[in-house]
Scaffold this motif. Structure first.
Motif, PDB file in Angstrom:
ATOM      1  N   THR A 178       0.842  -1.189   0.000  1.00  0.00           N
ATOM      2  CA  THR A 178       0.000   0.000   0.000  1.00  0.00           C
ATOM      3  C   THR A 178       0.879   1.243   0.000  1.00  0.00           C
ATOM      4  O   THR A 178       1.830   1.336   0.775  1.00  0.00           O
ATOM      5  CB  THR A 178      -0.899   0.003   1.246  1.00  0.00           C
ATOM      6  OG1 THR A 178      -1.673  -1.193   1.256  1.00  0.00           O
ATOM      7  CG2 THR A 178      -1.834   1.196   1.245  1.00  0.00           C
ATOM      8  N   GLY A 179       0.552   2.195  -0.883  1.00  0.00           N
ATOM      9  CA  GLY A 179       1.354   3.405  -0.975  1.00  0.00           C
ATOM     10  C   GLY A 179       2.528   3.273  -1.917  1.00  0.00           C
ATOM     11  O   GLY A 179       3.299   4.207  -2.102  1.00  0.00           O
ATOM     12  N   GLY A 180       2.678   2.088  -2.539  1.00  0.00           N
ATOM     13  CA  GLY A 180       3.831   1.861  -3.422  1.00  0.00           C
ATOM     14  C   GLY A 180       3.647   2.369  -4.838  1.00  0.00           C
ATOM     15  O   GLY A 180       4.584   2.339  -5.635  1.00  0.00           O
ATOM     16  N   GLY A 181       2.432   2.811  -5.184  1.00  0.00           N
ATOM     17  CA  GLY A 181       2.201   3.357  -6.523  1.00  0.00           C
ATOM     18  C   GLY A 181       1.661   2.350  -7.516  1.00  0.00           C
ATOM     19  O   GLY A 181       2.019   2.373  -8.700  1.00  0.00           O
ATOM     20  N   LYS A 182       0.755   1.462  -7.066  1.00  0.00           N
ATOM     21  CA  LYS A 182       0.190   0.443  -7.962  1.00  0.00           C
ATOM     22  C   LYS A 182      -0.621   1.068  -9.089  1.00  0.00           C
ATOM     23  O   LYS A 182      -0.587   0.592 -10.220  1.00  0.00           O
ATOM     24  CB  LYS A 182      -0.710  -0.526  -7.171  1.00  0.00           C
ATOM     25  CG  LYS A 182       0.038  -1.469  -6.261  1.00  0.00           C
ATOM     26  CD  LYS A 182      -0.871  -2.539  -5.678  1.00  0.00           C
ATOM     27  CE  LYS A 182      -1.941  -1.935  -4.775  1.00  0.00           C
ATOM     28  NZ  LYS A 182      -1.390  -1.274  -3.596  1.00  0.00           N
ATOM     29  N   SER A 183      -1.389   2.114  -8.777  1.00  0.00           N
ATOM     30  CA  SER A 183      -2.303   2.685  -9.779  1.00  0.00           C
ATOM     31  C   SER A 183      -1.566   3.136 -11.036  1.00  0.00           C
ATOM     32  O   SER A 183      -2.044   2.935 -12.157  1.00  0.00           O
ATOM     33  CB  SER A 183      -3.084   3.859  -9.180  1.00  0.00           C
ATOM     34  OG  SER A 183      -3.882   3.428  -8.103  1.00  0.00           O
ATOM     35  N   LEU A 184      -0.386   3.732 -10.857  1.00  0.00           N
ATOM     36  CA  LEU A 184       0.372   4.197 -12.029  1.00  0.00           C
ATOM     37  C   LEU A 184       0.776   3.030 -12.927  1.00  0.00           C
ATOM     38  O   LEU A 184       0.987   3.221 -14.130  1.00  0.00           O
ATOM     39  CB  LEU A 184       1.619   4.961 -11.587  1.00  0.00           C
ATOM     40  CG  LEU A 184       1.400   6.344 -10.966  1.00  0.00           C
ATOM     41  CD1 LEU A 184       2.743   6.946 -10.574  1.00  0.00           C
ATOM     42  CD2 LEU A 184       0.669   7.275 -11.928  1.00  0.00           C
ATOM     43  N   PRO A 230      -3.480   9.833   2.516  1.00  0.00           N
ATOM     44  CA  PRO A 230      -2.042   9.660   2.760  1.00  0.00           C
ATOM     45  C   PRO A 230      -1.595   9.891   4.199  1.00  0.00           C
ATOM     46  O   PRO A 230      -0.564   9.389   4.621  1.00  0.00           O
ATOM     47  CB  PRO A 230      -1.398  10.692   1.828  1.00  0.00           C
ATOM     48  CG  PRO A 230      -2.450  11.744   1.642  1.00  0.00           C
ATOM     49  CD  PRO A 230      -3.777  11.038   1.722  1.00  0.00           C
ATOM     50  N   ASP A 231      -2.371  10.678   4.970  1.00  0.00           N
ATOM     51  CA  ASP A 231      -1.877  11.111   6.285  1.00  0.00           C
ATOM     52  C   ASP A 231      -2.551  10.388   7.454  1.00  0.00           C
ATOM     53  O   ASP A 231      -2.721  10.954   8.529  1.00  0.00           O
ATOM     54  CB  ASP A 231      -2.050  12.621   6.442  1.00  0.00           C
ATOM     55  CG  ASP A 231      -3.502  13.064   6.343  1.00  0.00           C
ATOM     56  OD1 ASP A 231      -4.340  12.266   5.870  1.00  0.00           O
ATOM     57  OD2 ASP A 231      -3.809  14.210   6.729  1.00  0.00           O
ATOM     58  N   VAL A 232      -2.926   9.115   7.260  1.00  0.00           N
ATOM     59  CA  VAL A 232      -3.413   8.306   8.382  1.00  0.00           C
ATOM     60  C   VAL A 232      -2.199   7.971   9.245  1.00  0.00           C
ATOM     61  O   VAL A 232      -1.280   7.292   8.810  1.00  0.00           O
ATOM     62  CB  VAL A 232      -4.094   7.006   7.885  1.00  0.00           C
ATOM     63  CG1 VAL A 232      -4.489   6.128   9.064  1.00  0.00           C
ATOM     64  CG2 VAL A 232      -5.315   7.336   7.034  1.00  0.00           C
ATOM     65  N   ARG A 233      -2.197   8.464  10.474  1.00  0.00           N
ATOM     66  CA  ARG A 233      -0.997   8.353  11.311  1.00  0.00           C
ATOM     67  C   ARG A 233      -0.975   7.080  12.146  1.00  0.00           C
ATOM     68  O   ARG A 233       0.059   6.702  12.668  1.00  0.00           O
ATOM     69  CB  ARG A 233      -0.868   9.577  12.227  1.00  0.00           C
ATOM     70  CG  ARG A 233      -0.635  10.876  11.486  1.00  0.00           C
ATOM     71  CD  ARG A 233       0.854  11.176  11.243  1.00  0.00           C
ATOM     72  NE  ARG A 233       1.562  10.223  10.428  1.00  0.00           N
ATOM     73  CZ  ARG A 233       1.655  10.279   9.094  1.00  0.00           C
ATOM     74  NH1 ARG A 233       1.046  11.225   8.425  1.00  0.00           N
ATOM     75  NH2 ARG A 233       2.337   9.363   8.446  1.00  0.00           N
ATOM     76  N   ALA A 250      -1.928   2.992   7.089  1.00  0.00           N
ATOM     77  CA  ALA A 250      -1.242   4.058   7.826  1.00  0.00           C
ATOM     78  C   ALA A 250      -0.003   4.491   7.053  1.00  0.00           C
ATOM     79  O   ALA A 250       0.654   3.683   6.410  1.00  0.00           O
ATOM     80  CB  ALA A 250      -0.844   3.567   9.211  1.00  0.00           C
ATOM     81  N   GLY A 251       0.293   5.787   7.126  1.00  0.00           N
ATOM     82  CA  GLY A 251       1.565   6.301   6.628  1.00  0.00           C
ATOM     83  C   GLY A 251       1.815   6.159   5.148  1.00  0.00           C
ATOM     84  O   GLY A 251       2.948   5.953   4.725  1.00  0.00           O
TER      85      GLY A 251
END
Length: 614
Positions: free
Chosen positions: A40-46, A303-306, A327-328
């Motif tokens: 998650t957050g690694g840029g899969k959509s692109l 993006p800013d779930v802490r 998170a993060g």
């Protein structure tokens, strides 16, 4: 065909690809099938959006994106529009007239990416429309997002995903890319089989999220522990709290609100409009804590779930990893915190044992639960354990509770044998079974009224475990249930039952090692302040901070006007870069990460005005 790097820069405003993105994109643009595992957050959509744009500009037609969530479709299509890409979705939120308009644009080839749920894609009507496009050579790519949903071993199994095999059977020449953030070897095998991706190239990124700190505490008073955790470490910050039941969700959300936390409940029992309203507030406002069942979260791009907190043990490591991964996403420090106890283990075991699945399937589920329990009880690095589950070797991270505060370990084998012996002797004497509390009372030598009533003070193990605390014995019971050396009979008031696995422990053939209780701790930080998580704006001057604050206010107004989350307009990192640079012209804005050509044209002058006024 337009080079992927040009699309990345021109459309999305980024200077360079991350990790394996470039290889994946080149492979798919070239017409190859791919299975992509990326955290998650690694840029899969692109990985599918850029091939979709490249292939569309080369005259190969539209890309169909299989997406399981309406909210995710809405936000991703909104983000693509902001970047100047023609995108649309087909789902139940559209009126008949609106859906017809989208279908006409689809058949005219005026859409680059179309998002739809698997249920719609496999209908005869939609397949006939795809046939029409395919015959004209206007079907460029199929992207199957959240591909783990196809697997019965995954944590989000959706049977309708199985029907997507028709895409390969009916449109064999159209490349497919399946993407997920979470899949162990068994789940990957299921994805390959059911989506017929045997010839697909597999891209497996590191599962490591080094900015997330993992901490697991033994439950004492979970609500108080959660309140301390939020108050001490994440006051005023966005987070997600997962609970197993709807009732618990409601209770925790109410308690947090009473303690001054801006919290909202989310579960499948709420009216759809309430769920949507709460999700919109979580995505659009700052500092909101969502208390939810696992019905919430898939596709959440905030993006800013802490922090992500679990007040109940999940079913398996895949679910835990997927949920904590929310998170993060911005790469800044974030926490994955969980409290678990004996009752969690009992509940999860009971749900497996009482299920209607075949025994073979139950065995797999038990194995997955055992792996999660081993992670929870671990005395070594949590991250090493977590990554090892997904087949990735690593070194101790220095950023989990066990690395920061190494726990004391004690040998619970003697206590385990005494507990099992007590259960055996009680059943022999009384002919009936008893629960954990009563067994612990006997072993610790507590002559309660119930113990006296059944004459259990005369059992030979009475008082033999007086040196063990109740907390220690509960830890032993958790391990025994977790390894199958003890069972819980839910039909008989959660009484304890010996199993075949009990024998090895009783004979001393299996040891039980446990961590000393750290239940009172919420995992105090080392190397990071207890409050005030670092932000993207941390290094700004006073004037830069003023510009950043003004830009955030402006962004909030634009987001409300467009009915989109603020981060879809610009991420905080982009605003911080603008605030630091203090641009004077549109030329100054070019090259700032996150500002593509369309956004520069749409917002450039306004951004310069806000910076100047601030």
């Amino acid at each position: 065909m337009l080079p992927p790097q040009s699309i990345l820069s021109e459309v999305f405003g980024y200077a360079a690809f991350r990790g394996p993105q470039a290889d994946i994109i080149d492979h798919v643009i070239g017409g190859g099938d791919a299975l992509v595992l990326m955290p998650t957050g690694g840029g899969k959509s692109l990985c599918y959006q850029i091939p979709a744009i490249a292939r569309q500009r080369a005259g190969k037609g539209i890309t169909v994106v299989v997406s399981p969530l309406i909210a995710l479709m809405h936000d991703q299509v909104g983000a693509l529009h902001e970047a100047g890409v023609e995108a649309a979705f087909l789902n139940s939120t559209l009126s008949g007239e609106e859906a017809n308009a989208v279908e006409k644009k689809l058949l005219r080839g005026e859409i680059t990416l179309l998002y739809a749920a698997p249920e719609r894609i496999t209908t005869p009507r939609f397949l006939a429309q795809l046939d029409s496009l395919h015959e004209r050579g206007q079907l460029a790519l199929f992207a199957i997002d959240e591909a783990h949903c196809v697997s019965q071993w995954g944590h989000d199994f959706r049977p309708e995903y199985r029907a997507l095999a028709v895409l390969h059977e009916r449109f064999a020449g159209v490349p497919r890319i399946a993407l997920t953030a979470t899949a162990d070897a068994l789940t990957r095998e299921d994805i390959v089989q059911h989506l017929q991706l045997q010839e697909a190239r597999q891209f497996i990124s590191s599962f490591d999220r080094p900015n997330i700190r993992y901490a697991i505490a033994e439950k004492k008073d979970a609500t108080s522990q959660l309140l301390r955790f939020i108050s001490n470490e994440h006051d005023g910050e966005a987070g997600i709290v997962y609970c197993q039941s709807r009732k618990r969700v409601e209770e925790i959300a109410q308690t947090l609100c009473q303690e001054g936390v801006d919290a909202l409940p989310y579960h499948a029992g709420l009216e759809p409009d309430v769920r949507q309203r709460h999700q919109d507030r979580f995505l659009r406002d700052e500092g909101v804590v969502m208390v939810a069942t696992i019905a919430f979260g898939m596709g959440i791009d905030k993006p800013d779930v802490r922090f992500v907190a679990h007040l109940d043990l999940p079913k398996n490591i895949e679910g835990y990893y997927q949920e904590t991964g929310r998170a993060g996403r911005d790469g800044l420090p974030a926490d994955a915190w969980m409290a678990y106890g004996l009752q969690d283990v009992v509940n999860q075991r009971r749900m497996i044992d009482e299920g209607e699945a075949p025994e073979e399937f139950k065995q797999v589920l038990r194995g997955k639960l055992d792996a999660l329990l081993a992670l929870a009880e671990a005395t070594d690095c949590r991250r090493v354990r977590l990554l090892d589950y997904f087949g990735e070797q690593s070194q101790p991270c220095g950023n989990c509770d066990n690395c920061l505060n190494p726990p004391q370990v004690w040998d619970g084998t003697d206590a385990a044998r005494k507990l099992l012996s007590t259960i055996y002797r009680v059943q022999q004497q009384s002919g009936i079974s008893f629960g954990a509390g009563h067994i612990m009372d006997i072993l610790r030598g507590k002559a309660t009224e119930k113990v006296k009533q059944f004459g259990h003070e005369r059992i030979s193990t009475f008082g033999l475990g007086a040196e063990f605390s109740e907390q220690q014995l509960r830890g032993v019971l958790r391990q025994l249930i977790g390894i199958g050396a003890l069972a819980v009979d839910a039909s008989a008031f959660n009484t304890l039952q010996l199993t075949e696995g009990s024998r090895a422990v009783l004979k001393g053939e299996r040891t039980i090692e446990l961590r000393e209780s750290v239940a009172a701790s919420t995992g105090g930080k080392k190397g990071r302040a207890a409050k005030g998580t670092p932000t993207v704006a941390a290094g700004l001057t006073q004037a830069g901070q003023q510009r950043f604050d003004a830009l955030k206010l402006w962004r909030a107004e634009v987001a409300r006007a467009h009915n989109l989350p603020a981060y879809v307009i610009f991420h905080d990192a982009t605003l911080a870069a603008i605030a630091a640079l203090a641009p004077q012209s549109l030329r100054d804005l070019q090259g700032i990460s996150g500002i593509g050509a369309k956004k520069l044209e749409a917002y450039g002058e306004e951004v310069l005005r806000v910076v100047s006024d601030a």
